[in-house]
Design a protein around this motif. Structure first.
Motif, PDB file in Angstrom:
ATOM      1  N   SER A  85      -2.198  52.657  -0.116  1.00 41.48           N
ATOM      2  CA  SER A  85      -3.254  53.002   0.828  1.00 41.48           C
ATOM      3  C   SER A  85      -4.364  51.971   0.693  1.00 41.48           C
ATOM      4  CB  SER A  85      -3.818  54.400   0.551  1.00 41.48           C
ATOM      5  OG  SER A  85      -4.707  54.375  -0.556  1.00 41.48           O
ATOM      6  N   HIS A  99      -9.633  55.304   0.240  1.00 44.09           N
ATOM      7  CA  HIS A  99      -8.958  56.349   1.008  1.00 44.09           C
ATOM      8  C   HIS A  99      -7.584  56.674   0.412  1.00 44.09           C
ATOM      9  CE1 HIS A  99     -11.925  56.664   4.093  1.00 44.09           C
ATOM     10  NE2 HIS A  99     -11.814  55.395   4.468  1.00 44.09           N
ATOM     11  N   TYR A 100      -7.237  57.944   0.471  1.00 47.95           N
ATOM     12  CA  TYR A 100      -5.919  58.446   0.089  1.00 47.95           C
ATOM     13  C   TYR A 100      -5.556  58.142  -1.360  1.00 47.95           C
ATOM     14  CZ  TYR A 100      -5.549  59.528   4.987  1.00 47.95           C
ATOM     15  OH  TYR A 100      -5.795  60.045   6.236  1.00 47.95           O
ATOM     16  N   PRO A 147       0.046  59.204  -0.529  1.00 49.26           N
ATOM     17  CA  PRO A 147      -0.787  58.526   0.481  1.00 49.26           C
ATOM     18  C   PRO A 147      -0.067  58.246   1.793  1.00 49.26           C
ATOM     19  CG  PRO A 147      -0.104  56.974  -1.220  1.00 49.26           C
ATOM     20  CD  PRO A 147       0.281  58.349  -1.701  1.00 49.26           C
ATOM     21  N   TRP A 174       0.188  61.614   3.865  1.00 44.04           N
ATOM     22  CA  TRP A 174      -1.082  62.099   4.393  1.00 44.04           C
ATOM     23  C   TRP A 174      -1.633  61.174   5.478  1.00 44.04           C
ATOM     24  CZ3 TRP A 174      -2.884  66.758   4.303  1.00 44.04           C
ATOM     25  CH2 TRP A 174      -2.463  67.628   3.301  1.00 44.04           C
ATOM     26  N   ALA A 175      -1.364  59.891   5.397  1.00 38.96           N
ATOM     27  CA  ALA A 175      -1.797  58.988   6.471  1.00 38.96           C
ATOM     28  C   ALA A 175      -1.122  59.358   7.781  1.00 38.96           C
ATOM     29  CB  ALA A 175      -1.485  57.544   6.097  1.00 38.96           C
ATOM     30  N   THR A 228      -3.283  51.592   7.916  1.00 37.10           N
ATOM     31  CA  THR A 228      -3.203  51.876   6.482  1.00 37.10           C
ATOM     32  C   THR A 228      -2.937  50.549   5.780  1.00 37.10           C
ATOM     33  OG1 THR A 228      -2.216  53.297   4.786  1.00 37.10           O
ATOM     34  CG2 THR A 228      -0.724  52.397   6.463  1.00 37.10           C
ATOM     35  N   LYS A 281     -10.730  60.060   2.068  1.00 41.92           N
ATOM     36  CA  LYS A 281      -9.668  61.055   2.220  1.00 41.92           C
ATOM     37  C   LYS A 281      -8.723  60.979   1.030  1.00 41.92           C
ATOM     38  CE  LYS A 281      -9.942  60.363   7.202  1.00 41.92           C
ATOM     39  NZ  LYS A 281      -9.266  59.864   8.409  1.00 41.92           N
ATOM     40  N   ASN A 282      -8.280  62.137   0.570  1.00 42.04           N
ATOM     41  CA  ASN A 282      -7.393  62.190  -0.585  1.00 42.04           C
ATOM     42  C   ASN A 282      -5.954  62.451  -0.166  1.00 42.04           C
ATOM     43  OD1 ASN A 282      -9.407  61.729  -2.559  1.00 42.04           O
ATOM     44  ND2 ASN A 282     -10.065  63.865  -2.373  1.00 42.04           N
ATOM     45  N   ALA A 283      -5.032  62.225  -1.107  1.00 46.94           N
ATOM     46  CA  ALA A 283      -3.603  62.404  -0.834  1.00 46.94           C
ATOM     47  C   ALA A 283      -2.966  63.243  -1.933  1.00 46.94           C
ATOM     48  CB  ALA A 283      -2.911  61.045  -0.745  1.00 46.94           C
TER      49      ALA A 283
END
Length: 306
Positions: free
Chosen positions: A115, A119-120, A125, A128-129, A137, A206-208
């Motif tokens: 990622s 982010h993520y 990752p 979730w993307a 990404t 944003k997390n993953a």
């Protein structure tokens, strides 16, 4: 400064095909991988034969010493690892390392993450993307430190997520892109040109997450709208497929976990996130309707919104 690639002693840590692909590129570029660390062989299949990770199999083919510790803090393992006198360690898709391991080489350890950090961060990752409908990404190399996926950035490369992409196609894109990021990072190390850039965190990051957290993520987005009749297991993006496929005739009902129902728009993204498992998901989908446990209705915005 290391004048030659062969002077740079590297230890590579990883498990799956994603990691093996990067190891192969590192060797093809002429770098000196003195040892590999991967998970122990595990029994698998009906015959319960010992199965090695793709990284282990590749290391054996190339006659590279392969360490397979069950415990990364085991004194014998640490002593053996230290004996390789590595300048640098590269870890890709392995497991969390204790400081005793990642701080051992003189140049430290760097990781590749699928990622554009920050982010993520987390274990899924790519999935979730796709689920969040991202259009861009990429991959990041970064120095390891105590908190997961938070170390100083080294190299980042981006790519587009196309409408037809799913988790499988995006995985392959990032796998190829990642090898370029790894090689660029190694070239900078070799030429003493490495620049570390601290990650700047914000509330928009944003997390993953991988396990048991998908429902939390979904629950934050509940809104009114129409529901589809597509049901999935309320589990993690990377693991619920297994539980879903197990919901077949003859399987005890206690195998069924709580369910959520998605809008068609978000269900489409989720199917993309399953990648190569989409067909299995769709085949199992019809079997869930007859079970007694009622679904939990959740939604991701008014109909017509992606």
């Amino acid at each position: 400064m290391h004048k030659n690639k062969s002077d740079l002693r590297i230890i590579f840590l990883g498990n799956p095909e994603f990691a093996r692909f990067h190891l192969a590129r590192i060797l093809d570029e002429g770098y000196n991988v003195v040892a590999v660390v991967s998970a122990p062989d595990k029994p698998a299949g009906r015959g319960m034969k010992l199965l090695a990770t793709p990284v282990t199999e590749y290391a054996r083919e190339k006659n590279i010493p392969c360490l397979q510790p069950a415990n990364l803090k085991n004194p014998d393992f640490l002593e053996e690892l230290k004996g390789y006198h590595a300048d640098l360690q590269i870890v890709i898709a392995f497991r969390m390392l204790p400081e005793l391991v990642w701080d051992m080489p003189s140049m430290g350890t760097f990781n590749l993450h699928a990622s554009l950090l920050p982010h993520y961060r987390g274990a899924a990752p790519i999935n979730w993307a796709i689920i969040n409908g991202e259009t861009i990404t990429g991959v990041s190399t970064f120095k390891l430190k105590h908190e997961i996926d938070t170390g100083n950035l080294l190299v980042q490369k981006s790519c587009a997520i196309l409408p037809e992409d799913n988790a499988g196609t995006l995985h392959d894109k990032l796998m190829h892109l990642g090898t370029d990021a790894i090689v660029e990072t190694l070239e900078q190390v070799l030429n003493s040109e490495l620049k570390e850039i601290p990650q700047h965190e914000s509330e928009e990051d944003k997390n993953a997450p991988k396990q048991g957290q998908i429902n939390i993520e979904l629950d934050e987005k509940v809104a009114e709208g129409t529901y589809s009749n597509l049901a999935i297991i309320n589990h993690s993006v990377s693991e619920f497929v297994v539980d879903f496929v197990n919901i077949m005739p003859g399987v005890p009902k206690n195998k069924v976990k709580s369910r959520i129902i998605l809008t068609p728009q978000h269900a489409k993204r989720l199917l993309k996130a399953l990648g190569e498992n989409v067909a299995r998901f769709e085949n199992a989908h019809g079997e869930i309707k007859d079970y007694e446990q009622p679904p939990i209705p959740l939604n991701f915005g008014p109909a017509g919104q992606a």
